[in-house]
Design a protein around this motif. Sequence first.
Motif, PDB file in Angstrom:
ATOM      1  N   TYR A   1      64.330 -10.891  70.806  1.00 35.89           N
ATOM      2  CA  TYR A   1      62.958 -10.613  71.264  1.00 35.89           C
ATOM      3  C   TYR A   1      62.597  -9.196  70.813  1.00 35.89           C
ATOM      4  N   THR A   2      62.028  -9.086  69.640  1.00 38.41           N
ATOM      5  CA  THR A   2      61.739  -7.755  69.104  1.00 38.41           C
ATOM      6  C   THR A   2      60.248  -7.472  68.995  1.00 38.41           C
ATOM      7  N   GLU A   3      59.439  -8.489  68.999  1.00 33.94           N
ATOM      8  CA  GLU A   3      57.983  -8.298  68.923  1.00 33.94           C
ATOM      9  C   GLU A   3      57.432  -8.035  70.314  1.00 33.94           C
ATOM     10  N   LEU A   4      56.424  -7.183  70.371  1.00 33.62           N
ATOM     11  CA  LEU A   4      55.825  -6.796  71.644  1.00 33.62           C
ATOM     12  C   LEU A   4      55.337  -8.002  72.442  1.00 33.62           C
ATOM     13  N   HIS A   5      54.650  -8.911  71.778  1.00 31.09           N
ATOM     14  CA  HIS A   5      54.118 -10.080  72.495  1.00 31.09           C
ATOM     15  C   HIS A   5      55.243 -10.973  73.018  1.00 31.09           C
TER      16      HIS A   5
ATOM     17  N   GLU B   1      51.228  -6.690  77.572  1.00 34.93           N
ATOM     18  CA  GLU B   1      51.679  -5.977  76.378  1.00 34.93           C
ATOM     19  C   GLU B   1      51.550  -4.470  76.566  1.00 34.93           C
TER      20      GLU B   1
ATOM     21  N   LYS C   1      54.674  -1.762  76.220  1.00 35.30           N
ATOM     22  CA  LYS C   1      54.687  -0.539  75.410  1.00 35.30           C
ATOM     23  C   LYS C   1      55.284   0.609  76.220  1.00 35.30           C
TER      24      LYS C   1
END
Length: 129
Positions: free
Chosen positions: A104-108, A118, A122
Motif C-alpha cells: 500500500y504505497t499510494e495515498l488513496h 487522504e 498525508k
Amino acid sequence: MTTNELYAVAENGGIIIDRFSMPKCRSVSVNDNGQSFVALDNSVTGAEERVCLAHEIGHCATMSFYNIYSPLDIRGKHERRADRWAIEKLVPKADYLAALKAGYTELHALSEHFCVTEEFMKKVAEYYK
C-alpha cells in the motif's frame, strides 16, 4: 481504532459528543470548567467522521485547547497535539509500516486501507517519515 471504539473512548473519558448542523465547520471541541464537549456536523460520515472524531477527542485527551482571544496562545501547537493523538490511534506506526510493506504505497490506497481521508493520510506520512 474503529469509529465505535472512538465513541467508547469518549464515553469512558466523560467527553460529551453531539451532532449539529454546522455548515461552516465540520467539527469542534471545547472544554468548559473541566467538561469536554465534541460537536460534529450532521453530514460528517465514514472516513471523515473517524478523522474528525479522533482529532477532536485528541484535543480533549491532551487538553489541547486554545483561547482565540489570547495573543500568547499558540494554536498550531494545540492542533499538532490533537493530530498526533489521532494519528497514533487511527494509524499506529507498526500498522502503517506493515501496510507499506504489503504494497500500500499510494495515498488513496493507504487512506482506503485505514479508512481515513487522504488529507489525514498525508499528515500520517509526514508524522512517520
